[in-house]
Write a protein that holds these residues in place. Structure first.
Motif, PDB file in Angstrom:
ATOM      1  N   GLN A 119       0.823  -1.199   0.000  1.00 45.52           N
ATOM      2  CA  GLN A 119       0.000   0.000   0.000  1.00 45.52           C
ATOM      3  C   GLN A 119       0.863   1.258   0.000  1.00 45.52           C
ATOM      4  N   ALA A 120       0.452   2.231  -0.780  1.00 50.16           N
ATOM      5  CA  ALA A 120       1.175   3.502  -0.821  1.00 50.16           C
ATOM      6  C   ALA A 120       1.108   4.180   0.538  1.00 50.16           C
ATOM      7  N   ALA A 121       2.136   4.952   0.860  1.00 50.94           N
ATOM      8  CA  ALA A 121       2.174   5.659   2.133  1.00 50.94           C
ATOM      9  C   ALA A 121       1.043   6.668   2.189  1.00 50.94           C
ATOM     10  N   GLU A 122       0.424   6.783   3.375  1.00 45.32           N
ATOM     11  CA  GLU A 122      -0.660   7.741   3.553  1.00 45.32           C
ATOM     12  C   GLU A 122      -0.130   9.162   3.416  1.00 45.32           C
ATOM     13  N   GLN A 123      -0.861   9.976   2.713  1.00 44.32           N
ATOM     14  CA  GLN A 123      -0.481  11.376   2.556  1.00 44.32           C
ATOM     15  C   GLN A 123      -1.400  12.256   3.387  1.00 44.32           C
ATOM     16  N   ARG A 124      -0.835  13.251   4.035  1.00 43.43           N
ATOM     17  CA  ARG A 124      -1.633  14.155   4.852  1.00 43.43           C
ATOM     18  C   ARG A 124      -2.554  14.992   3.963  1.00 43.43           C
ATOM     19  N   ASN A 125      -3.715  15.368   4.522  1.00 38.86           N
ATOM     20  CA  ASN A 125      -4.624  16.272   3.825  1.00 38.86           C
ATOM     21  C   ASN A 125      -4.083  17.686   3.954  1.00 38.86           C
ATOM     22  N   THR A 126      -3.507  18.189   2.890  1.00 37.90           N
ATOM     23  CA  THR A 126      -2.856  19.503   2.951  1.00 37.90           C
ATOM     24  C   THR A 126      -3.515  20.484   1.981  1.00 37.90           C
ATOM     25  N   ASP A 127      -4.818  20.301   1.760  1.00 40.15           N
ATOM     26  CA  ASP A 127      -5.537  21.207   0.868  1.00 40.15           C
ATOM     27  C   ASP A 127      -5.393  22.642   1.366  1.00 40.15           C
ATOM     28  N   GLY A 128      -5.022  23.510   0.465  1.00 39.50           N
ATOM     29  CA  GLY A 128      -4.889  24.909   0.829  1.00 39.50           C
ATOM     30  C   GLY A 128      -3.546  25.279   1.412  1.00 39.50           C
ATOM     31  N   SER A 129      -2.670  24.308   1.630  1.00 41.53           N
ATOM     32  CA  SER A 129      -1.362  24.610   2.200  1.00 41.53           C
ATOM     33  C   SER A 129      -0.478  25.275   1.151  1.00 41.53           C
ATOM     34  N   PRO A 130       0.153  26.388   1.500  1.00 44.18           N
ATOM     35  CA  PRO A 130       1.016  27.075   0.519  1.00 44.18           C
ATOM     36  C   PRO A 130       2.340  26.370   0.272  1.00 44.18           C
ATOM     37  N   VAL A 131       2.652  25.353   1.073  1.00 47.04           N
ATOM     38  CA  VAL A 131       3.949  24.682   0.914  1.00 47.04           C
ATOM     39  C   VAL A 131       3.803  23.195   0.616  1.00 47.04           C
ATOM     40  N   ALA A 132       2.582  22.736   0.382  1.00 41.29           N
ATOM     41  CA  ALA A 132       2.370  21.315   0.107  1.00 41.29           C
ATOM     42  C   ALA A 132       3.176  20.892  -1.116  1.00 41.29           C
ATOM     43  N   GLY A 133       3.918  19.801  -0.966  1.00 41.34           N
ATOM     44  CA  GLY A 133       4.703  19.262  -2.064  1.00 41.34           C
ATOM     45  C   GLY A 133       6.028  19.949  -2.289  1.00 41.34           C
ATOM     46  N   LYS A 134       6.295  21.031  -1.560  1.00 44.69           N
ATOM     47  CA  LYS A 134       7.552  21.750  -1.747  1.00 44.69           C
ATOM     48  C   LYS A 134       8.633  21.205  -0.816  1.00 44.69           C
ATOM     49  N   THR A 135       9.881  21.341  -1.246  1.00 46.20           N
ATOM     50  CA  THR A 135      11.022  20.903  -0.446  1.00 46.20           C
ATOM     51  C   THR A 135      11.612  22.118   0.261  1.00 46.20           C
ATOM     52  N   ILE A 143      17.254  29.871  -5.541  1.00 41.72           N
ATOM     53  CA  ILE A 143      16.185  29.326  -4.700  1.00 41.72           C
ATOM     54  C   ILE A 143      15.602  30.440  -3.835  1.00 41.72           C
ATOM     55  N   GLU A 144      14.294  30.400  -3.614  1.00 42.56           N
ATOM     56  CA  GLU A 144      13.625  31.393  -2.771  1.00 42.56           C
ATOM     57  C   GLU A 144      14.164  31.305  -1.342  1.00 42.56           C
ATOM     58  N   ILE A 145      14.581  32.434  -0.778  1.00 41.02           N
ATOM     59  CA  ILE A 145      15.136  32.479   0.574  1.00 41.02           C
ATOM     60  C   ILE A 145      14.233  33.350   1.444  1.00 41.02           C
ATOM     61  N   LEU A 146      13.788  32.792   2.580  1.00 38.06           N
ATOM     62  CA  LEU A 146      12.920  33.509   3.503  1.00 38.06           C
ATOM     63  C   LEU A 146      13.581  33.594   4.863  1.00 38.06           C
ATOM     64  N   ASP A 147      13.348  34.726   5.573  1.00 36.84           N
ATOM     65  CA  ASP A 147      13.749  34.742   6.976  1.00 36.84           C
ATOM     66  C   ASP A 147      12.633  34.109   7.793  1.00 36.84           C
ATOM     67  N   GLU A 148      12.864  33.963   9.102  1.00 35.30           N
ATOM     68  CA  GLU A 148      11.899  33.237   9.931  1.00 35.30           C
ATOM     69  C   GLU A 148      10.532  33.917   9.935  1.00 35.30           C
ATOM     70  N   ASP A 149      10.498  35.234  10.040  1.00 35.80           N
ATOM     71  CA  ASP A 149       9.215  35.949  10.068  1.00 35.80           C
ATOM     72  C   ASP A 149       8.444  35.750   8.764  1.00 35.80           C
ATOM     73  N   SER A 150       9.147  35.808   7.648  1.00 35.02           N
ATOM     74  CA  SER A 150       8.485  35.620   6.346  1.00 35.02           C
ATOM     75  C   SER A 150       7.946  34.194   6.210  1.00 35.02           C
ATOM     76  N   TRP A 151       8.707  33.228   6.718  1.00 38.79           N
ATOM     77  CA  TRP A 151       8.253  31.835   6.694  1.00 38.79           C
ATOM     78  C   TRP A 151       6.974  31.675   7.514  1.00 38.79           C
ATOM     79  N   LEU A 152       6.949  32.245   8.699  1.00 40.21           N
ATOM     80  CA  LEU A 152       5.768  32.120   9.553  1.00 40.21           C
ATOM     81  C   LEU A 152       4.566  32.820   8.926  1.00 40.21           C
ATOM     82  N   THR A 153       4.800  33.937   8.272  1.00 38.60           N
ATOM     83  CA  THR A 153       3.703  34.617   7.577  1.00 38.60           C
ATOM     84  C   THR A 153       3.176  33.753   6.440  1.00 38.60           C
TER      85      THR A 153
END
Length: 705
Positions: free
Chosen positions: A619-635, A690-700
């Motif tokens: 069975q494939a690994a379960e994937q979290r429900n990340t609908d609407g997440s701005p970072v879903a699938g990103k590394t 690559i896009e670089i964010l500081d901590e505040d920008s990441w949290l936003t």
């Protein structure tokens, strides 16, 4: 054991030592929690775990996916139903001296933003040396009792728990849902009486009260448990439908009002000085308490502050165990036995003339590896002033936490003239294949692979273990029997049993211990496990350096077996995109990656895996429900110092939102979150655009700004 200072380790040395520590500590967890037969002393275990933590702190990028830092207990043993804890049962971090207790208080104040002068109260209570138990009450009725197991899944021992006088079957005025946690133990007097009765009957005697309590609670026949003098101290809780109180101490008092036994030595302390004073007071009473303790547990008293402090991966931030010093005794070393494990490791075990250490009779101890016997560490530095260990020596055994000890030192003045240096075998005692020690490895290993019966059997036992295929009715005993008779030589043979032996039923039911029903149940259980999750399959393969956590990490990253298998094949050359992608997985280091691709590169092992997979519906690994997440699938890669959250918290949040967290920057990286002190990773990210964010920008970005 003397060790080179962590600061002096090279990256290669650190990686190799972490691999050795993971093996020894994970094996010790299984010995203690799953088998109730510990072979490593509590103090030695603690020392190894501290060493592991120190190296991980110095080299965070080398932390292994199967790191002992992320483990709690061990998987439930065979014979009991499984219970998934609704609230995970955690372990405790340890302190060993005054300085570490003060540091514990300092860390908490820093985390909460409290000054050194402000009041901060803790509870201090004896750390009972028994078996952790969780009791679930619904509408005042005990509906379930479970052991801790691996912290997530435990053993259902409800019928057994109901036989213990200290555990109420019914409660009055309790919350609708109340999960009480505590420790099952046996008093010294009851332990002595039990062993006396066992001796009279010609039965098994127990080494210490903890083993007696654990063995008694985990009886498949509750009538045996009922005849064992078990007791229970309540000290914590799990799932609640409503709060018990607003402080730890008041909650304990509420448990006492409900009818539970709570420890009378629990006190509220204002800061480290009072905590340490109570520790000394409890230690002074230790010999007269009538039951075993191995330290004192400190907990933040305010439950709202506990909530703010939260948890690390396996331990709460708001509690710590202050352990007592170890105990010592002298005895004669009678023999050294060599055991062969699943990965071919040759592990020496000391057989001792029985000796009483702190009231417990012990007769064996771990000797770790050939270097330890020779009087040196794995880097060639002397330990014990270079004194080697020989059969016939008088040795000092080291005990703490009331478990079987290790050898700490020896007395050369009492060495027999006939004593000879121990020659560690260079051939496997099981199959006579060469036993080789690779450069940088602390352990000598049998090269026989699947032709070595010891390795083959241990691999098969691992394959059917609880966290692997977990086939009902096919445990260690049955594996040994079927291997000995030639029925099962590799995992694929398990799924061929019924076909290979006709219906299989007639041949199996005529064997000792089998009947029509048990044979039919076994084949049904095997068929049931043809459909299985990807993480369990990877773990069940028993690949060196790939533990349960690492297996689940790989399953989440690759998703399906076909993708995983193709990636391992493509990464075999240890270069190219597939290899870079494997190394970029946060938690996968070079050692694990090399082990993975080596296994799939070896023709015989790959063929064995292919024969197994042909029987399975993975069975494939379960994937979290990340609908609407701005970072879903990103590394995402984190670097530098994060000021508003810990690195672990940031990683956990990113993964919850569907991101993949990598440990290094590559062309596949989408976002680099850079805090103060970011260095080469930020430079590389800029070079790659690559896009670089500081901590505040990441949290936003993730909605927490």
């Amino acid at each position: 054991m003397e060790k080179r200072a962590v600061e002096a380790l090279t990256e290669t040395q650190a990686r190799e030592e972490l691999a050795d520590l993971a093996f020894r500590l994970n094996r010790a967890n299984s010995d203690y929690h799953a088998d109730d037969r510990p072979v490593l002393s509590d103090a030695d275990y603690d020392a190894l775990k501290r060493r592991n933590a120190e190296i991980e702190a110095q080299f965070p990028e080398l932390k292994r996916s199967d790191s002992p830092s992320d483990r709690i207990g061990a998987a439930p043993s065979e014979g009991f139903g499984k219970v998934t804890h609704t609230t995970r049962m955690m372990s405790l971090g340890n302190a060993f001296d005054r300085g570490e207790v003060i540091e514990f208080d300092t860390r908490i104040r820093r985390y909460l933003g409290l000054s050194e002068e402000g009041a901060l109260h803790y509870t201090a209570e004896p750390k009972i040396d028994g078996l952790s138990l969780s009791l679930r009450y619904e509408s005042g009725r005990l509906v379930q009792a479970a052991t801790r197991g691996d912290g997530t899944v435990g053993e259902n021992v409800t019928a057994n728990a109901l036989t213990i006088d200290d555990i109420p079957a019914d409660l009055t005025d309790a919350p609708e849902v109340l999960e009480v946690r505590g420790e099952v133990y046996m008093s010294h007097a009851d332990f002595a009486s039990l062993n006396a009765r066992q001796t009279e009957r010609g039965g098994k005697t127990f080494a210490n009260p903890r083993n007696a309590a654990a063995g008694s609670l985990r009886q498949l026949d509750a009538r045996i448990t009922q005849n064992r003098p078990l007791r229970f101290f309540a000290y914590a809780w799990g799932t609640l439908s409503e709060p018990l109180a607003y402080t730890q101490m008041s909650a304990i008092a509420r448990l006492a009002e409900l009818g539970f036994c709570v420890n009378p030595l629990t006190r509220v302390c204002d800061g480290p000085d009072e905590m340490l004073a109570h520790y000394s007071a409890i230690e002074g009473q230790r010999a007269t308490l009538g039951y075993d303790i191995d330290g004192v547990v400190y907990k933040v008293n305010d439950l709202a502050l506990q909530e703010r402090l939260g948890f690390r991966s396996t331990t709460p931030r708001w509690a710590i165990a202050h352990k007592f010093p170890a105990e010592l005794a002298w005895t004669r070393l009678e023999a050294i036995d060599i055991k062969v494990g699943r990965t071919g490791a040759l592990s020496p075990v000391a057989r001792l003339s029985p000796v009483t250490v702190g009231g417990v009779v012990v007769s064996n101890a771990t000797l770790h590896n050939e270097d330890y016997i020779a009087g040196r560490d794995s880097f060639g530095a002397q330990i014990r002033d270079g004194k080697d260990i020989r059969i016939g020596d008088w040795v000092q055994v080291y005990r703490a936490g009331d478990v079987i000890p290790k050898i700490a030192d020896l007395d050369l003045s009492r060495r027999p003239d006939s004593a000879k240096s121990f020659e560690f075998p260079t051939t496997c005692p099981e199959c006579q294949s060469d036993a080789v020690r690779e450069e940088g490895d602390a352990v000598r290993r049998c090269s026989g692979g699947l032709i070595c019966p010891a390795q083959a059997v241990e691999k098969l036992k691992h394959f059917v273990a609880r966290n692997a295929f977990d086939i009902e009715g096919l445990g260690a005993k049955q594996i040994e029997q079927f291997y000995r008779d030639g029925w099962i030589k590799e995992p694929a043979d398990i799924f061929d049993l019924k076909k290979k032996y006709g219906s299989g039923l007639q041949q199996l039911k005529n064997r000792e211990g089998w009947g029509d029903k048990s044979a039919a149940n076994l084949f049904a259980a095997i068929d049931e496990k043809r459909k299985i999750s990807l993480g369990r399959v990877i773990f069940a393969l028993g690949l060196r350096h790939v533990g349960e956590a690492g297996s689940n990490l790989l399953a989440r990253h690759y998703g399906t077996w076909d993708t995983f298998e193709a990636a391992m094949r493509d990464a075999a050359s240890q270069e190219g995109a597939a290899w870079d992608d494997l190394l970029a997985i946060d938690g996968v280091g070079n050692v694990m990656a090399q082990s993975l691709v080596a296994s799939f590169r070896q023709e015989a092992e790959r063929a064995s895996i292919e024969r197994l997979v042909a029987h399975l519906n993975i069975q494939a690994a379960e994937q979290r429900n990340t609908d609407g997440s701005p970072v879903a699938g990103k590394t995402v890669v984190f670097t530098g110092t994060l000021e508003r959250m810990t690195r672990a918290e940031a990683k956990a949040r990113a993964e919850t939102l569907g991101a993949k967290v990598a440990g290094s920057v590559s062309a596949r990286t989408d976002i680099l979150v850079a805090g103060p002190g970011a260095g080469s990773k930020e430079k590389k990210a800029r070079e790659l655009g690559i896009e670089i964010l500081d901590e505040d920008s990441w949290l936003t970005l993730i909605g927490q700004g």
